[in-house]
Write an enzyme that holds these catalytic residues in place. Structure first.
Site, mmCIF file in Angstrom:
data_model
loop_
_atom_site.group_PDB
_atom_site.id
_atom_site.type_symbol
_atom_site.label_atom_id
_atom_site.label_comp_id
_atom_site.label_asym_id
_atom_site.label_seq_id
_atom_site.Cartn_x
_atom_site.Cartn_y
_atom_site.Cartn_z
ATOM 1 N N GLU A 59 0.827 -1.210 0.000
ATOM 2 C CA GLU A 59 0.000 0.000 0.000
ATOM 3 C C GLU A 59 0.861 1.259 0.000
ATOM 4 O OE1 GLU A 59 -0.099 -2.722 2.002
ATOM 5 O OE2 GLU A 59 -1.711 -2.395 3.451
ATOM 6 N N CYS A 80 -1.741 -15.680 2.344
ATOM 7 C CA CYS A 80 -2.722 -16.758 2.163
ATOM 8 C C CYS A 80 -3.609 -16.975 3.385
ATOM 9 C CB CYS A 80 -2.009 -18.066 1.812
ATOM 10 S SG CYS A 80 -0.937 -18.675 3.140
#
Length: 395
Positions: A59, A80
């Site tokens: 980000e 994950c």
């Protein structure tokens, strides 16, 4: 001569994607690798000292920074945990998915759309809302794509590690094989470098039962699942499945992936406490076996469900050790179990099964526990290599 592809490696970890790119033989340059894991970054720098490594969050990448890289391909393996079958399955509500959603948001706003994308994640991602968001982004951006569920066993590697993969390319350059909306469980027949083209799906193990004895050793002949009496906490169907895998000569034996310096292995042998406590749930393999279970980030620290252990005393039959084990005293149990000389696979051996090259290594300051954790979060290099070759192959 065409210039090398400019590749952006997101969630770079210890560099499994980079190794796969190198193995594929494609003329390419990783223009930036991005990850926030400080220990993984140390390993990455150790193996790829000339690759620009950005130790920052996804980000934190501005659109201006990304445009300046002018990359042709994205390789990424997002976290994950939001999608694992044994986890909470928070999906897009899990904070760890935020960075991936940012990638999907910024992708259409890039001045130059990358021509190629490869994504890896855990099985379970294929039914997630995050996957739906990915597909919507690709379709709106004019990408053709193909999804896979693949395990290293497809390439003759004796390790089960079923994972989701997606390859995508801008539609102006079609794939070399017919794509389908179905998730493929095998490589396309045109896959360059693929030595074995077989079905890759792995059935989930059935629930264990509390039966403890067996007249049928793991290394024995075919057993009737209806008549077999078990000596470990596994079903007869599981036992037969393991025997079938060990009889598949198209898969290599584990001994091809093991280290030879046996004198240095004492630190990897299971301690007495673990032998006594977890004896009935260990997944035990021999060097001549053609299978091993998925190694997770807890391997070497936790025992249950984290990966197979290796029986190094090959002249001892496992059924003779386990038969009537619960009738023995604790001291007698330990003596019998110790005769199998069971140890953990070393980090180097797991690296071999993952397809990392012999030149790949870890800085000395990275502990054994950290190495297991990093490898448990990594992927299979050979599968990545084959998928990159497939992605770039012309019709």
């Amino acid at each position: 001569m065409a210039r090398p592809l400019r590749v952006l490696e997101l969630y770079s970890g210890i560099g499994g994607m980079h190794c796969g790119l190198t193995e594929s033989g494609v003329a390419a340059e990783v223009v930036a690798a991005v990850d926030v894991n400080t220990i993984a970054n140390e390993v990455y720098k150790y193996n790829f000292p000339y690759t620009p490594l950005w130790p920052k969050s996804i980000e934190g990448l501005s659109l201006k920074e990304l445009d300046a890289l002018s990359f042709d391909m994205i390789l990424m393996s997002p976290p994950c945990q939001p999608f694992t079958r044994i986890g909470l399955q928070g999906d897009i509500s899990d904070p760890r998915t935020k960075s991936f959603l940012y990638v999907l948001d910024v992708l259409p706003r890039l001045k130059k759309q990358p021509a190629y994308i490869l994504l890896e994640n855990v099985k379970g991602f294929e039914t997630s809302e995050a996957r739906e968001a990915l597909i919507r982004t690709l379709e709106k951006g004019g990408y053709a794509y193909q999804e896979f569920l693949l395990s290293p066993t497809c390439l003759g590697i004796p390790n089960s590690r079923l994972r989701y993969f997606l390859i995508a390319k801008l539609q102006k350059e079609p794939f070399a094989f017919p794509t389908t909306s179905k998730i493929l469980e095998e490589f396309p027949s045109q896959c360059p470098g693929s030595k074995r083209i077989i079905h890759c799906s792995e059935s989930n193990p059935q629930a264990r039962v509390e039966q403890k004895y067996s007249s049928c050793p793991l290394s024995g002949t075919d057993c009737d699942p209806e008549k077999t009496v078990l000596y470990k906490l596994e079903t007869a169907v599981e036992l037969q499945r393991k025997q079938t895998q060990d009889n598949d000569s198209s898969v290599r034996m584990l001994q091809d992936f093991l280290e030879g310096n046996v004198e240095e292995m004492s630190q990897y042998f299971l301690p007495p406490k673990s032998l006594l406590r977890y004896a009935l749930i260990l997944d035990i393999v021999k060097p001549t076996c053609r299978r091993s279970t998925c190694f997770t980030k807890g391997y070497g620290h936790y025992v249950e469900g984290t990966g197979s252990v290796l029986q190094t005393a090959t002249d001892v039959e496992i059924d003779t050790v386990y038969k009537s084990l619960d009738l023995l005293t604790e001291e007698e149990k330990l003596a019998k179990l110790s005769s199998l000389k069971m140890r953990y696979f070393t980090p180097r051996e797991i690296s071999n099964l993952h397809g990392f090259p012999a030149t790949f290594g870890f800085p000395e300051e990275v502990t054994k526990k950290q190495r297991y954790r990093l490898l448990g979060n990594s992927l299979n290099v050979h599968i990545v290599s084959c998928l990159i070759s497939t992605l770039l192959q012309s019709p």
